[in-house]
Design a protein around this motif. Structure first.
Motif: not given
Length: 247
Positions: A51, A105-107
């Motif tokens: 993340t 937020k990037r996962t």
């Protein structure tokens, strides 16, 4: 009878020691970046969930304690000016399973095989991989001046994941009273079709077959000598073992 004596301890070890997967805890590198590794023995895959935020470069060196020592590398970059993104996986070993963005937020979920035939690549054999060294960095660009608080190294430790299949039958069984001098009651969430009692040395003592797949039975232990006994419980597809003390 000797065969039972020798095989029974082996069965205990194999049932209690078997596990399909193990994972690290979620490793927090800083407020923006986390990672978690899972090794799956059944599929021979390692999964990495990474993340981070959208406006930073994310670089992860896997299986190394220093940026100067070779290991697997995964790089996710963001051009701050136009917000375009791309990923860089130099060795082509990690496959992107998912790449999602929620609330800035990037996962990213990545996957690769535990081992391969190239000994120059990072090998993560399930039985011997108990920890993994990781180096990381987070930056607004590819160039970051030192000292940089958004980079560092750590060691992530794997712990065993006990799946439902591994523990469900054993944990579903309750035997009471224990110790006992007259009878024991066996209760389970799944039906039991057979109970076999062995002595502590593995000698067959008693077999109970006429249970009619009940999930609550009682077993009379009157006449048994004082000591430790092993109750082997069987349902349609599994076996498990419980210790009972007769006093």
């Amino acid at each position: 009878m000797k065969k039972i004596t020798f095989l029974l301890p082996i069965l205990f070890v194999s049932i209690l020691g078997f596990s399909q997967s193990k994972s690290t805890a979620i490793v927090s590198f800083n407020a923006d970046m986390t990672a978690k590794f899972t090794l799956d023995n059944a599929t021979s895959k390692v999964t990495l969930v990474l993340t981070g935020t959208l406006d930073k470069w994310t670089s992860l060196g896997i299986g190394t304690s220093s940026s100067t020592i070779s290991g697997d590398v995964y790089l996710f970059t963001t051009a701050v000016t136009d917000n375009t993104t791309y990923t860089n996986n130099p060795n082509g070993e990690w496959n992107t399973i998912s790449n999602t963005v929620i609330s800035g937020k990037r996962t990213v979920t990545l996957e690769r095989t535990l081992t391969n035939s190239d000994l120059n690549d990072l090998q993560m054999a399930f039985d011997t991989t108990n920890s993994i060294d990781v180096v990381w960095s987070r930056s607004g660009s590819a160039i970051a001046t030192a000292p940089n608080p958004n980079r560092g190294s750590t060691t992530a430790v794997f712990t065993t994941n006990l799946s439902v299949d591994d523990i469900s039958f054993y944990d579903a069984v309750t035997i009471y009273p224990n110790p006992t001098s007259s009878e024991v009651f066996i209760k389970t969430k799944t039906s039991i079709s057979k109970v076999t009692i062995y002595s502590q040395t593995g000698a067959l003592v008693k077999t109970i077959n006429d249970i009619a797949d009940s999930n609550e039975i009682n077993v009379n232990v009157n006449g048994l000598q004082k000591g430790l006994y092993i109750f082997e419980l069987q349902n349609d597809s599994e076996k498990t073992w419980k210790k009972v003390i007769v006093n």
